[in-house]
Design a protein around this motif. Structure first.
Motif, PDB file in Angstrom:
ATOM      1  N   LEU A 288       0.834  -1.208   0.000  1.00 26.17           N
ATOM      2  CA  LEU A 288       0.000   0.000   0.000  1.00 26.17           C
ATOM      3  C   LEU A 288       0.866   1.255   0.000  1.00 26.17           C
ATOM      4  O   LEU A 288       1.855   1.350   0.724  1.00 26.17           O
ATOM      5  N   HIS A 289       0.474   2.243  -0.839  1.00 21.04           N
ATOM      6  CA  HIS A 289       1.236   3.487  -0.947  1.00 21.04           C
ATOM      7  C   HIS A 289       0.651   4.636  -0.110  1.00 21.04           C
ATOM      8  O   HIS A 289       1.375   5.552   0.272  1.00 21.04           O
ATOM      9  N   GLY A 290      -0.653   4.624   0.121  1.00 19.96           N
ATOM     10  CA  GLY A 290      -1.253   5.760   0.817  1.00 19.96           C
ATOM     11  C   GLY A 290      -2.648   5.466   1.321  1.00 19.96           C
ATOM     12  O   GLY A 290      -3.220   4.403   1.047  1.00 19.96           O
ATOM     13  N   ILE A 291      -3.202   6.415   2.069  1.00 18.96           N
ATOM     14  CA  ILE A 291      -4.587   6.308   2.525  1.00 18.96           C
ATOM     15  C   ILE A 291      -5.260   7.672   2.366  1.00 18.96           C
ATOM     16  O   ILE A 291      -4.602   8.709   2.350  1.00 18.96           O
ATOM     17  N   GLU A 292      -6.582   7.639   2.227  1.00 20.35           N
ATOM     18  CA  GLU A 292      -7.337   8.888   2.162  1.00 20.35           C
ATOM     19  C   GLU A 292      -7.379   9.508   3.560  1.00 20.35           C
ATOM     20  O   GLU A 292      -7.761   8.850   4.531  1.00 20.35           O
ATOM     21  N   VAL A 293      -6.997  10.762   3.606  1.00 20.33           N
ATOM     22  CA  VAL A 293      -6.939  11.508   4.858  1.00 20.33           C
ATOM     23  C   VAL A 293      -7.759  12.789   4.771  1.00 20.33           C
ATOM     24  O   VAL A 293      -8.341  13.235   5.752  1.00 20.33           O
ATOM     25  N   TYR A 294      -7.810  13.368   3.568  1.00 20.87           N
ATOM     26  CA  TYR A 294      -8.484  14.648   3.351  1.00 20.87           C
ATOM     27  C   TYR A 294      -9.886  14.443   2.812  1.00 20.87           C
ATOM     28  O   TYR A 294     -10.118  13.627   1.914  1.00 20.87           O
ATOM     29  N   ARG A 295     -10.836  15.183   3.375  1.00 24.52           N
ATOM     30  CA  ARG A 295     -12.217  15.219   2.899  1.00 24.52           C
ATOM     31  C   ARG A 295     -12.612  16.675   2.713  1.00 24.52           C
ATOM     32  O   ARG A 295     -11.826  17.585   2.974  1.00 24.52           O
ATOM     33  N   SER A 296     -13.832  16.890   2.278  1.00 24.66           N
ATOM     34  CA  SER A 296     -14.303  18.265   2.087  1.00 24.66           C
ATOM     35  C   SER A 296     -14.323  19.042   3.394  1.00 24.66           C
ATOM     36  O   SER A 296     -14.223  20.268   3.392  1.00 24.66           O
ATOM     37  N   ASP A 297     -14.461  18.326   4.499  1.00 29.13           N
ATOM     38  CA  ASP A 297     -14.488  19.005   5.800  1.00 29.13           C
ATOM     39  C   ASP A 297     -13.097  19.118   6.419  1.00 29.13           C
ATOM     40  O   ASP A 297     -12.950  19.418   7.601  1.00 29.13           O
ATOM     41  N   GLY A 298     -12.054  18.883   5.619  1.00 35.60           N
ATOM     42  CA  GLY A 298     -10.686  19.077   6.092  1.00 35.60           C
ATOM     43  C   GLY A 298      -9.936  17.783   6.323  1.00 35.60           C
ATOM     44  O   GLY A 298     -10.392  16.691   5.954  1.00 35.60           O
ATOM     45  N   ARG A 299      -8.786  17.910   6.936  1.00 36.71           N
ATOM     46  CA  ARG A 299      -7.953  16.742   7.221  1.00 36.71           C
ATOM     47  C   ARG A 299      -8.428  16.069   8.494  1.00 36.71           C
ATOM     48  O   ARG A 299      -8.703  16.726   9.493  1.00 36.71           O
ATOM     49  N   LEU A 300      -8.515  14.741   8.443  1.00 39.09           N
ATOM     50  CA  LEU A 300      -8.908  13.983   9.624  1.00 39.09           C
ATOM     51  C   LEU A 300      -7.648  13.546  10.353  1.00 39.09           C
ATOM     52  O   LEU A 300      -6.887  12.704   9.866  1.00 39.09           O
ATOM     53  N   ALA A 301      -7.422  14.126  11.505  1.00 39.39           N
ATOM     54  CA  ALA A 301      -6.158  13.958  12.221  1.00 39.39           C
ATOM     55  C   ALA A 301      -5.829  12.503  12.528  1.00 39.39           C
ATOM     56  O   ALA A 301      -4.672  12.076  12.413  1.00 39.39           O
ATOM     57  N   VAL A 302      -6.831  11.716  12.922  1.00 43.01           N
ATOM     58  CA  VAL A 302      -6.554  10.333  13.328  1.00 43.01           C
ATOM     59  C   VAL A 302      -5.999   9.524  12.160  1.00 43.01           C
ATOM     60  O   VAL A 302      -5.082   8.704  12.338  1.00 43.01           O
ATOM     61  N   TYR A 303      -6.497   9.766  10.938  1.00 42.27           N
ATOM     62  CA  TYR A 303      -6.008   9.021   9.776  1.00 42.27           C
ATOM     63  C   TYR A 303      -4.699   9.605   9.256  1.00 42.27           C
ATOM     64  O   TYR A 303      -3.879   8.889   8.679  1.00 42.27           O
ATOM     65  N   SER A 304      -4.511  10.895   9.481  1.00 44.54           N
ATOM     66  CA  SER A 304      -3.234  11.521   9.151  1.00 44.54           C
ATOM     67  C   SER A 304      -2.125  10.922  10.018  1.00 44.54           C
ATOM     68  O   SER A 304      -1.034  10.613   9.531  1.00 44.54           O
ATOM     69  N   ASP A 305      -2.415  10.743  11.305  1.00 51.05           N
ATOM     70  CA  ASP A 305      -1.447  10.138  12.215  1.00 51.05           C
ATOM     71  C   ASP A 305      -1.165   8.689  11.826  1.00 51.05           C
ATOM     72  O   ASP A 305      -0.021   8.212  11.907  1.00 51.05           O
ATOM     73  N   LEU A 306      -2.216   7.991  11.392  1.00 50.32           N
ATOM     74  CA  LEU A 306      -2.063   6.595  10.973  1.00 50.32           C
ATOM     75  C   LEU A 306      -1.157   6.516   9.739  1.00 50.32           C
ATOM     76  O   LEU A 306      -0.301   5.628   9.645  1.00 50.32           O
ATOM     77  N   ALA A 307      -1.343   7.440   8.812  1.00 52.65           N
ATOM     78  CA  ALA A 307      -0.496   7.484   7.612  1.00 52.65           C
ATOM     79  C   ALA A 307       0.955   7.772   7.998  1.00 52.65           C
ATOM     80  O   ALA A 307       1.885   7.129   7.488  1.00 52.65           O
ATOM     81  N   ASP A 308       1.145   8.727   8.894  1.00 55.63           N
ATOM     82  CA  ASP A 308       2.501   9.071   9.340  1.00 55.63           C
ATOM     83  C   ASP A 308       3.182   7.871  10.010  1.00 55.63           C
ATOM     84  O   ASP A 308       4.375   7.620   9.801  1.00 55.63           O
ATOM     85  N   ALA A 309       2.425   7.154  10.800  1.00 55.16           N
ATOM     86  CA  ALA A 309       2.991   6.012  11.534  1.00 55.16           C
ATOM     87  C   ALA A 309       3.494   4.915  10.602  1.00 55.16           C
ATOM     88  O   ALA A 309       4.410   4.165  10.946  1.00 55.16           O
ATOM     89  N   HIS A 310       2.900   4.830   9.411  1.00 55.02           N
ATOM     90  CA  HIS A 310       3.278   3.782   8.459  1.00 55.02           C
ATOM     91  C   HIS A 310       4.031   4.322   7.242  1.00 55.02           C
ATOM     92  O   HIS A 310       4.314   3.577   6.301  1.00 55.02           O
ATOM     93  N   GLY A 311       4.351   5.614   7.274  1.00 52.93           N
ATOM     94  CA  GLY A 311       5.078   6.197   6.154  1.00 52.93           C
ATOM     95  C   GLY A 311       4.293   6.171   4.854  1.00 52.93           C
ATOM     96  O   GLY A 311       4.853   5.914   3.777  1.00 52.93           O
ATOM     97  N   LEU A 312       2.996   6.449   4.925  1.00 51.58           N
ATOM     98  CA  LEU A 312       2.117   6.397   3.753  1.00 51.58           C
ATOM     99  C   LEU A 312       1.744   7.796   3.265  1.00 51.58           C
ATOM    100  O   LEU A 312       1.731   8.754   4.035  1.00 51.58           O
ATOM    101  N   LEU A 313       1.447   7.877   1.971  1.00 49.69           N
ATOM    102  CA  LEU A 313       0.971   9.130   1.388  1.00 49.69           C
ATOM    103  C   LEU A 313      -0.365   9.510   1.997  1.00 49.69           C
ATOM    104  O   LEU A 313      -1.192   8.638   2.317  1.00 49.69           O
ATOM    105  N   LYS A 314      -0.593  10.822   2.130  1.00 47.57           N
ATOM    106  CA  LYS A 314      -1.867  11.323   2.659  1.00 47.57           C
ATOM    107  C   LYS A 314      -2.615  12.014   1.517  1.00 47.57           C
ATOM    108  O   LYS A 314      -2.224  13.090   1.065  1.00 47.57           O
ATOM    109  N   LEU A 315      -3.693  11.358   1.046  1.00 53.47           N
ATOM    110  CA  LEU A 315      -4.438  11.867  -0.105  1.00 53.47           C
ATOM    111  C   LEU A 315      -5.907  12.028   0.262  1.00 53.47           C
ATOM    112  O   LEU A 315      -6.285  11.950   1.421  1.00 53.47           O
TER     113      LEU A 315
END
Length: 424
Positions: A288-315
């Motif tokens: 896996l290269h990335g996970i969806e983190v951003y929505r129309s209501d902004g960035r969801l911090a919990v999924y942003s942190d999850l992406a950071d923890a695994h070195g994944l792209l935040k899209l």
């Protein structure tokens, strides 16, 4: 019309907001690199004009940099469960200021050619994509539980490498959708909410594998529910009384297939999962290269942190279907930061470049007509001209690869061999 008092308040509000925040050096550099990729085709055209006329004013030689490049990385059409045709989706994207549009229909890439034709009229860059239906299995107390997981795949202008393998992989999923829809109708009949199969097929459209949305629309037409939301809430949600599984592959298999065919694999809407952490853990191991983190209501911090923890792209993207209503985010409404777009391209471009070269190499080994057509299968509108194969290939590639990428020794060697094979 706004009243005087409201106007004054508006002015004061603007004043309090202060001046526009200045971009950092890193953001400025990222913006420049993203611009260069988005407008590759235009830059190539400008370079051709410069060669033809050495007396062009210097200002004409400087590429304009846009500070607002809208990426829309999650959208659907009538080719799966959307309400707009691919060309209508592209037109809508243009109206909403989108510059890069990924068409990601469920388990099919059939809408890409039409989208590309329309994109040529509006100057929009299309990323050929697909949203793959899969399941994630967990073992709990010696019993296996399954959960639907969707994987977004993003490909280059030439589409997937090993196209036939991916196409068959997706076809197997679509075939399972027919059986799944019939099982749903059987369950609805037992619940005294009968729906006609012929109506579901007609709603889905010619050649489109029926999904839950098509069944939901048939339920609405039959008067069994008041709206589509009620159809899902009462009957069709995951594990609902009329829910049924199809023949989806495992989520790991879906990610591996995307990686094998030269795509970027991204976990879609992780907020829909019961527990995304173990899913991300296993899928990261699968590639896996990335996970969806951003929505129309902004960035969801919990999924942003999850992406950071695994070195994944935040899209992220709007997941636009064109059904309308307040519950749907507008097309292009997700503000993907320029640094996120830069990181996406930084990871994707080498993978896409290798995939394109693999496709070209396949044509050298087997210069059959299907393989030659594969190169420009998802090319720009220029592929409809009567130019020779070499011109078609070049026009397709130069909208996707930089001059440096195309002038790399390995790539040049491949193009030279292909020229000997494809062009008489």
């Amino acid at each position: 019309m706004m009243g005087e008092g409201n106007r004054d308040k508006s002015k004061k509000k603007k004043k309090r907001g202060g001046a526009k925040r200045r971009m950092t050096v890193e953001q400025t550099s990222a913006l420049k690199s993203v611009n260069e990729w988005v407008y590759l085709a235009q830059h190539a055209d400008e370079q051709e004009k410069i060669k033809e006329d050495d007396f062009l004013p210097e200002i004409m030689r400087i590429a304009r940099v846009s500070e607002n490049i809208v990426f829309e990385l999650h959208s659907h059409t009538i080719c799966s469960d959307g309400f707009l045709s691919p060309s209508a989706l592209v037109e809508k994207a243009h109206q909403n200021g989108v510059k890069v549009l990924a068409l990601t229909d469920h388990d099919t890439m059939s809408g890409i050619p039409e989208a590309l034709q329309a994109a040529g009229r509006f100057g929009i860059k299309i990323i050929p994509g697909v949203e793959i239906s899969s399941v994630f299995s967990t073992t709990r107390d010696e019993s296996e539980a399954e959960e639907p997981v969707h994987i977004l795949a993003y490909y280059s202008s030439c589409g997937p490498a090993r196209f036939e393998e991916l196409d068959q992989f997706l076809a197997n999923i679509r075939d399972g959708r027919y059986l799944r829809a019939k099982n749903m109708l059987a369950k609805l009949a037992k619940l005294k909410k009968p729906v006609k199969w012929e109506r579901v097929i007609k709603i889905a459209g010619n050649g489109v594998a029926p999904g839950r949305l098509h069944v939901a629309r048939a339920l609405l037409e039959a008067g069994h529910v008041e709206d589509l939301k009620q159809a899902f809430d009462r009957y069709l949600h995951d594990g609902g009384p009329a829910y049924s599984k199809g023949s989806e592959p495992s989520a790991e298999e879906a990610v591996q297939m995307v990686c094998k065919t030269g795509g970027i694999a991204v976990l879609a809407h992780p907020w829909a999962l019961k527990n995304p952490s173990p899913v991300v853990n296993r899928l990261k191991e699968a590639g896996l290269h990335g996970i969806e983190v951003y929505r129309s209501d902004g960035r969801l911090a919990v999924y942003s942190d999850l992406a950071d923890a695994h070195g994944l792209l935040k899209l992220g993207g709007s997941d636009y279907h064109g059904r309308g209503g307040r519950s749907e985010s507008p097309l292009g409404s997700v503000s993907l930061p320029v640094l996120a777009a830069r990181d996406f391209l930084k990871v994707a471009r080498p993978i896409w470049c290798d995939a394109i070269r693999n496709i070209l190499e396949q044509c050298i080994k087997d210069p059959s007509e299907p393989n030659l057509k594969h190169i420009t299968r998802f090319g720009t509108r220029r592929i409809n001209t009567c130019n020779c194969e070499k011109d078609l290939i070049n026009s397709c590639l130069r909208s996707w690869l930089t001059r440096e990428e195309m002038q790399h020794a390995d790539f040049q060697a491949t193009m030279l061999k292909l020229s000997d094979v494809a062009v008489n």
